[in-house]
Scaffold this motif. Sequence first.
Motif, PDB file in Angstrom:
ATOM      1  N   UNK A   1       0.853  -1.256   0.052  1.00  0.00           N
ATOM      2  CA  UNK A   1      -0.038   0.016  -0.151  1.00  0.00           C
ATOM      3  C   UNK A   1       0.892   1.309   0.130  1.00  0.00           C
ATOM      4  N   UNK A   2       1.979   1.516   0.718  1.00  0.00           N
ATOM      5  CA  UNK A   2       2.857   2.345   0.828  1.00  0.00           C
ATOM      6  C   UNK A   2       3.500   2.764  -0.396  1.00  0.00           C
ATOM      7  N   UNK A   3       3.922   1.436  -1.047  1.00  0.00           N
ATOM      8  CA  UNK A   3       4.619   1.339  -2.484  1.00  0.00           C
ATOM      9  C   UNK A   3       3.854   2.341  -3.503  1.00  0.00           C
ATOM     10  N   UNK A   4       2.492   1.595  -3.395  1.00  0.00           N
ATOM     11  CA  UNK A   4       1.459   2.239  -4.467  1.00  0.00           C
ATOM     12  C   UNK A   4       1.167   3.853  -4.237  1.00  0.00           C
ATOM     13  N   UNK A   5       0.942   3.998  -2.848  1.00  0.00           N
ATOM     14  CA  UNK A   5       0.822   5.575  -2.763  1.00  0.00           C
ATOM     15  C   UNK A   5       1.828   6.293  -3.133  1.00  0.00           C
ATOM     16  N   UNK A   6       3.109   5.989  -2.932  1.00  0.00           N
ATOM     17  CA  UNK A   6       4.251   6.584  -3.351  1.00  0.00           C
ATOM     18  C   UNK A   6       4.425   6.764  -4.786  1.00  0.00           C
ATOM     19  N   UNK A   7       4.261   5.582  -5.490  1.00  0.00           N
ATOM     20  CA  UNK A   7       4.416   5.679  -7.016  1.00  0.00           C
ATOM     21  C   UNK A   7       3.388   6.099  -7.734  1.00  0.00           C
ATOM     22  N   UNK A   8       2.133   5.751  -7.542  1.00  0.00           N
ATOM     23  CA  UNK A   8       0.870   5.907  -8.158  1.00  0.00           C
ATOM     24  C   UNK A   8       0.868   7.522  -8.830  1.00  0.00           C
ATOM     25  N   UNK A   9       0.963   8.502  -8.026  1.00  0.00           N
ATOM     26  CA  UNK A   9       0.909   9.875  -8.240  1.00  0.00           C
ATOM     27  C   UNK A   9       1.705  10.492  -9.523  1.00  0.00           C
ATOM     28  N   UNK A  10       2.835   9.761  -9.788  1.00  0.00           N
ATOM     29  CA  UNK A  10       3.930  10.194 -10.641  1.00  0.00           C
ATOM     30  C   UNK A  10       3.846   9.143 -11.764  1.00  0.00           C
ATOM     31  N   UNK A  11       2.899   8.335 -11.892  1.00  0.00           N
ATOM     32  CA  UNK A  11       2.899   7.221 -13.092  1.00  0.00           C
ATOM     33  C   UNK A  11       1.878   7.700 -13.830  1.00  0.00           C
ATOM     34  N   UNK A  12       1.157   8.750 -13.846  1.00  0.00           N
ATOM     35  CA  UNK A  12       0.135   9.286 -14.989  1.00  0.00           C
ATOM     36  C   UNK A  12      -0.632  10.343 -14.530  1.00  0.00           C
TER      37      UNK A  12
ATOM     38  N   UNK B   1      -3.877  11.150 -15.401  1.00  0.00           N
ATOM     39  CA  UNK B   1      -5.107  10.931 -15.364  1.00  0.00           C
ATOM     40  C   UNK B   1      -5.243   9.639 -14.553  1.00  0.00           C
ATOM     41  N   UNK B   2      -6.517   9.527 -13.892  1.00  0.00           N
ATOM     42  CA  UNK B   2      -6.913   8.305 -13.096  1.00  0.00           C
ATOM     43  C   UNK B   2      -6.892   7.184 -13.972  1.00  0.00           C
ATOM     44  N   UNK B   3      -7.308   7.125 -15.146  1.00  0.00           N
ATOM     45  CA  UNK B   3      -7.173   6.014 -16.018  1.00  0.00           C
ATOM     46  C   UNK B   3      -5.706   5.721 -16.101  1.00  0.00           C
ATOM     47  N   UNK B   4      -4.926   6.367 -16.324  1.00  0.00           N
ATOM     48  CA  UNK B   4      -3.390   6.203 -16.405  1.00  0.00           C
ATOM     49  C   UNK B   4      -2.911   5.796 -15.276  1.00  0.00           C
ATOM     50  N   UNK B   5      -3.088   6.189 -14.088  1.00  0.00           N
ATOM     51  CA  UNK B   5      -2.656   5.577 -12.872  1.00  0.00           C
ATOM     52  C   UNK B   5      -3.511   4.049 -12.593  1.00  0.00           C
ATOM     53  N   UNK B   6      -4.716   4.120 -13.045  1.00  0.00           N
ATOM     54  CA  UNK B   6      -5.116   2.706 -12.725  1.00  0.00           C
ATOM     55  C   UNK B   6      -4.413   1.494 -13.692  1.00  0.00           C
ATOM     56  N   UNK B   7      -4.076   2.054 -14.660  1.00  0.00           N
ATOM     57  CA  UNK B   7      -3.546   1.189 -15.614  1.00  0.00           C
ATOM     58  C   UNK B   7      -1.781   0.851 -15.239  1.00  0.00           C
ATOM     59  N   UNK B   8      -1.163   1.908 -14.512  1.00  0.00           N
ATOM     60  CA  UNK B   8      -0.062   1.894 -13.884  1.00  0.00           C
ATOM     61  C   UNK B   8      -0.158   0.919 -13.082  1.00  0.00           C
ATOM     62  N   UNK B   9      -1.138   0.581 -12.001  1.00  0.00           N
ATOM     63  CA  UNK B   9      -0.915  -0.527 -11.035  1.00  0.00           C
ATOM     64  C   UNK B   9      -0.484  -1.694 -11.745  1.00  0.00           C
ATOM     65  N   UNK B  10      -1.046  -2.016 -12.923  1.00  0.00           N
ATOM     66  CA  UNK B  10      -0.398  -3.377 -13.616  1.00  0.00           C
ATOM     67  C   UNK B  10       0.944  -3.304 -14.037  1.00  0.00           C
ATOM     68  N   UNK B  11       1.305  -1.997 -14.508  1.00  0.00           N
ATOM     69  CA  UNK B  11       2.910  -1.891 -14.690  1.00  0.00           C
ATOM     70  C   UNK B  11       3.709  -2.169 -13.339  1.00  0.00           C
ATOM     71  N   UNK B  12       3.237  -1.640 -12.332  1.00  0.00           N
ATOM     72  CA  UNK B  12       3.898  -1.968 -10.990  1.00  0.00           C
ATOM     73  C   UNK B  12       3.880  -3.387 -10.808  1.00  0.00           C
TER      74      UNK B  12
END
Length: 190
Positions: free
Chosen positions: A73-84, A86-97
């Motif tokens: 959860x901490x990793x996702x919270x730290x990484x997700x904001x810089x991964x896209x 839009x919300x759609x981009x960040x959602x897809x970035x979860x699969x990249x992680x």
Amino acid sequence: MPEQTAPRTRRRPAYERAVATADRLFYEQGIHAVGVDQIASAADISKASLYTHFRTKDDLVVGYLTGRSTAWQEHVAAELPSRGETARDRLLAVFDMLGEWFVLPGYHGCPFINAEAEYGEGHPTHEVTLAHRDWVRQLFEGLLTEAGHDDPTGTALQLCLLYDGAMASAQADATRPWAAAARSAAGRLV
């Protein structure tokens, strides 16, 4: 003038060593395959010290899974904001992680799916697994809501299936791009 001595290196407390060792061994070998004696020995602590911090092996397993959930959860919270943007981009970035995790040495699948396979419902680990899975579902649902999706609740469940399926598939066959395939399918859903 007193003689100078080299500074002593401070060892981590027994609790931290026990948790770190249990995390490594449970994830690498499986929970049932690892005994308390093995953890105590590898952590360089006595069994009595281990039982001071954890009444039972089940308590240690719950601590292991709770730690895994918190770390992800901490990793996702730290990484997700810089991964896209839009919300759609960040959602897809979860699969990249996920894909980045799959290629790391020592990937042994999802610790929560693995724990469920070993214990299942009725064991204290089940509640930790449900809480973690609920967090994943809420993550997807929140991002879908932010993206203006017309069915964030139902689609979040579908995304969870892709998420879990990618982890299980990568554990069974690391030669295929499971995370990329899950990301592509997720892109069609959102």
